[in-house]
Design a protein around this motif. Structure first.
Motif, PDB file in Angstrom:
ATOM      1  N   VAL A  57       0.862  -1.175   0.000  1.00  0.00           N
ATOM      2  CA  VAL A  57       0.000   0.000   0.000  1.00  0.00           C
ATOM      3  C   VAL A  57       0.896   1.221   0.000  1.00  0.00           C
ATOM      4  O   VAL A  57       1.828   1.318   0.800  1.00  0.00           O
ATOM      5  CB  VAL A  57      -0.931   0.019   1.238  1.00  0.00           C
ATOM      6  CG1 VAL A  57      -1.758   1.296   1.270  1.00  0.00           C
ATOM      7  CG2 VAL A  57      -1.832  -1.209   1.245  1.00  0.00           C
ATOM      8  N   ASP A  58       0.630   2.149  -0.913  1.00  0.00           N
ATOM      9  CA  ASP A  58       1.414   3.375  -1.029  1.00  0.00           C
ATOM     10  C   ASP A  58       0.545   4.536  -0.572  1.00  0.00           C
ATOM     11  O   ASP A  58      -0.542   4.749  -1.088  1.00  0.00           O
ATOM     12  CB  ASP A  58       1.847   3.579  -2.477  1.00  0.00           C
ATOM     13  CG  ASP A  58       2.867   4.681  -2.637  1.00  0.00           C
ATOM     14  OD1 ASP A  58       3.048   5.482  -1.708  1.00  0.00           O
ATOM     15  OD2 ASP A  58       3.492   4.730  -3.710  1.00  0.00           O
ATOM     16  N   GLN A 100      12.841 -11.996   5.035  1.00  0.00           N
ATOM     17  CA  GLN A 100      12.933 -10.570   5.311  1.00  0.00           C
ATOM     18  C   GLN A 100      11.715  -9.864   4.708  1.00  0.00           C
ATOM     19  O   GLN A 100      11.403 -10.044   3.533  1.00  0.00           O
ATOM     20  CB  GLN A 100      14.213  -9.988   4.722  1.00  0.00           C
ATOM     21  CG  GLN A 100      14.415  -8.566   5.111  1.00  0.00           C
ATOM     22  CD  GLN A 100      15.727  -7.988   4.618  1.00  0.00           C
ATOM     23  OE1 GLN A 100      15.744  -6.829   4.279  1.00  0.00           O
ATOM     24  NE2 GLN A 100      16.805  -8.753   4.595  1.00  0.00           N
ATOM     25  N   GLN A 101      11.008  -9.094   5.535  1.00  0.00           N
ATOM     26  CA  GLN A 101       9.793  -8.415   5.100  1.00  0.00           C
ATOM     27  C   GLN A 101       9.713  -7.047   5.768  1.00  0.00           C
ATOM     28  O   GLN A 101      10.090  -6.902   6.918  1.00  0.00           O
ATOM     29  CB  GLN A 101       8.549  -9.216   5.512  1.00  0.00           C
ATOM     30  CG  GLN A 101       8.525 -10.633   4.984  1.00  0.00           C
ATOM     31  CD  GLN A 101       7.424 -11.443   5.624  1.00  0.00           C
ATOM     32  OE1 GLN A 101       6.255 -11.125   5.468  1.00  0.00           O
ATOM     33  NE2 GLN A 101       7.789 -12.472   6.356  1.00  0.00           N
ATOM     34  N   ARG A 102       9.209  -6.064   5.044  1.00  0.00           N
ATOM     35  CA  ARG A 102       8.943  -4.752   5.623  1.00  0.00           C
ATOM     36  C   ARG A 102       7.451  -4.666   5.911  1.00  0.00           C
ATOM     37  O   ARG A 102       6.634  -4.942   5.052  1.00  0.00           O
ATOM     38  CB  ARG A 102       9.311  -3.608   4.685  1.00  0.00           C
ATOM     39  CG  ARG A 102      10.749  -3.493   4.330  1.00  0.00           C
ATOM     40  CD  ARG A 102      11.618  -3.117   5.528  1.00  0.00           C
ATOM     41  NE  ARG A 102      12.956  -2.788   5.107  1.00  0.00           N
ATOM     42  CZ  ARG A 102      13.894  -3.666   4.793  1.00  0.00           C
ATOM     43  NH1 ARG A 102      13.622  -4.952   4.842  1.00  0.00           N
ATOM     44  NH2 ARG A 102      15.089  -3.273   4.438  1.00  0.00           N
ATOM     45  N   ILE A 103       7.133  -4.246   7.121  1.00  0.00           N
ATOM     46  CA  ILE A 103       5.742  -4.032   7.491  1.00  0.00           C
ATOM     47  C   ILE A 103       5.374  -2.587   7.222  1.00  0.00           C
ATOM     48  O   ILE A 103       4.323  -2.278   6.689  1.00  0.00           O
ATOM     49  CB  ILE A 103       5.518  -4.377   8.976  1.00  0.00           C
ATOM     50  CG1 ILE A 103       5.905  -5.827   9.221  1.00  0.00           C
ATOM     51  CG2 ILE A 103       4.066  -4.123   9.361  1.00  0.00           C
ATOM     52  CD1 ILE A 103       6.024  -6.183  10.677  1.00  0.00           C
ATOM     53  N   VAL A 121       3.220   0.535   3.227  1.00  0.00           N
ATOM     54  CA  VAL A 121       2.846  -0.503   4.166  1.00  0.00           C
ATOM     55  C   VAL A 121       2.937  -1.820   3.407  1.00  0.00           C
ATOM     56  O   VAL A 121       2.387  -1.956   2.311  1.00  0.00           O
ATOM     57  CB  VAL A 121       1.425  -0.275   4.715  1.00  0.00           C
ATOM     58  CG1 VAL A 121       0.996  -1.423   5.607  1.00  0.00           C
ATOM     59  CG2 VAL A 121       1.358   1.053   5.463  1.00  0.00           C
ATOM     60  N   GLY A 122       3.679  -2.772   3.955  1.00  0.00           N
ATOM     61  CA  GLY A 122       3.797  -4.082   3.339  1.00  0.00           C
ATOM     62  C   GLY A 122       4.974  -4.239   2.396  1.00  0.00           C
ATOM     63  O   GLY A 122       5.122  -5.288   1.770  1.00  0.00           O
ATOM     64  N   VAL A 131      -4.214   0.415  10.702  1.00  0.00           N
ATOM     65  CA  VAL A 131      -3.028   1.271  10.660  1.00  0.00           C
ATOM     66  C   VAL A 131      -3.426   2.680  11.071  1.00  0.00           C
ATOM     67  O   VAL A 131      -4.388   3.242  10.558  1.00  0.00           O
ATOM     68  CB  VAL A 131      -2.408   1.302   9.256  1.00  0.00           C
ATOM     69  CG1 VAL A 131      -1.222   2.250   9.198  1.00  0.00           C
ATOM     70  CG2 VAL A 131      -1.994  -0.102   8.825  1.00  0.00           C
ATOM     71  N   ARG A 132      -2.668   3.243  12.012  1.00  0.00           N
ATOM     72  CA  ARG A 132      -2.937   4.601  12.493  1.00  0.00           C
ATOM     73  C   ARG A 132      -1.626   5.369  12.590  1.00  0.00           C
ATOM     74  O   ARG A 132      -0.604   4.812  12.975  1.00  0.00           O
ATOM     75  CB  ARG A 132      -3.576   4.570  13.883  1.00  0.00           C
ATOM     76  CG  ARG A 132      -4.900   3.868  13.905  1.00  0.00           C
ATOM     77  CD  ARG A 132      -5.399   3.755  15.311  1.00  0.00           C
ATOM     78  NE  ARG A 132      -6.622   2.962  15.367  1.00  0.00           N
ATOM     79  CZ  ARG A 132      -7.607   3.216  16.193  1.00  0.00           C
ATOM     80  NH1 ARG A 132      -7.541   4.239  17.035  1.00  0.00           N
ATOM     81  NH2 ARG A 132      -8.672   2.462  16.196  1.00  0.00           N
ATOM     82  N   GLU A 133      -1.695   6.648  12.267  1.00  0.00           N
ATOM     83  CA  GLU A 133      -0.556   7.542  12.399  1.00  0.00           C
ATOM     84  C   GLU A 133      -0.973   8.732  13.256  1.00  0.00           C
ATOM     85  O   GLU A 133      -2.065   9.253  13.093  1.00  0.00           O
ATOM     86  CB  GLU A 133      -0.090   8.040  11.034  1.00  0.00           C
ATOM     87  CG  GLU A 133       0.391   6.940  10.132  1.00  0.00           C
ATOM     88  CD  GLU A 133       0.751   7.448   8.749  1.00  0.00           C
ATOM     89  OE1 GLU A 133       0.500   8.641   8.455  1.00  0.00           O
ATOM     90  OE2 GLU A 133       1.279   6.664   7.965  1.00  0.00           O
TER      91      GLU A 133
END
Length: 188
Positions: free
Chosen positions: A38-39, A66-69, A148-149, A165-167
């Protein structure tokens, strides 16, 4: 996220069962581990070293890769990843610093809050409402993608789900982090 437009890329699936174990989070997003992310463009997070917090629920289908959350900024100035240095380890890295937060395993739901408090300066990571790790150092000021992801190039993609997801443009306190985990609201 946070009432901002975001772009679902390469087949991110919506409408999956919610991940929250303490309150109803409605639905999650599913990532296939191949090319989904998600961008959110620049997102809401500041690029001037101001305080912020990012919160979400997640699980992974394969903690050995290896993964970016979550990734924000160019090269990135902050990211939350699985297996960056050690398989099955959730870590936070910012600028040149990195610290391991906790181990994770396949299909285990975890609530994560990453906080930058510019008054100290300090990064804190909460796991399931409690402080799991802290690390010093000022936040960088570059700008770039917010994903995200996946990482900022669309690589190191997540094989799992992310929910709620919250910012926040502030550093959440210990009480607010606990409230968010337990009730879905920083106010309790």
């Amino acid at each position: 996220w946070n009432n901002n437009d975001a772009t679902l890329n390469n087949g991110v699936t919506t409408g999956q069962a919610g991940l929250s174990t303490t309150y109803n989070s409605n639905e999650s997003y599913s990532f296939d581990g191949t090319d989904d992310f998600v961008d959110n463009g620049g997102g809401l997070l500041p690029n001037t070293g101001n305080p912020y917090s990012v919160a979400f629920w997640f699980d992974t289908n394969d903690a050995s890769n290896q993964q970016r959350i979550f990734t924000h900024r160019f090269d990135p100035d902050i990211a939350i990843a699985i297996g960056r240095q050690t398989n099955a380890t959730l870590s936070l890295f910012h600028n040149a610093a990195e610290f391991d937060v906790t181990t994770t395993s396949d299909n285990t739901v975890v609530h994560v809050i990453a906080v930058y408090d510019n008054t100290i300066p300090e990064h804190r990571v909460y796991i399931d409402g409690s402080v799991a790790a802290t690390g010093g150092g000022a936040q960088g000021t570059s700008s770039g993608t917010h994903r995200v992801g996946a990482d900022n190039t669309g690589s190191n993609v997540l094989d799992g789900r992310i929910d709620d997801v919250r910012e926040y443009s502030k550093a959440l306190s210990d009480t607010e982090a606990s409230n968010l985990y337990n009730t879905g609201s920083i106010n309790g």
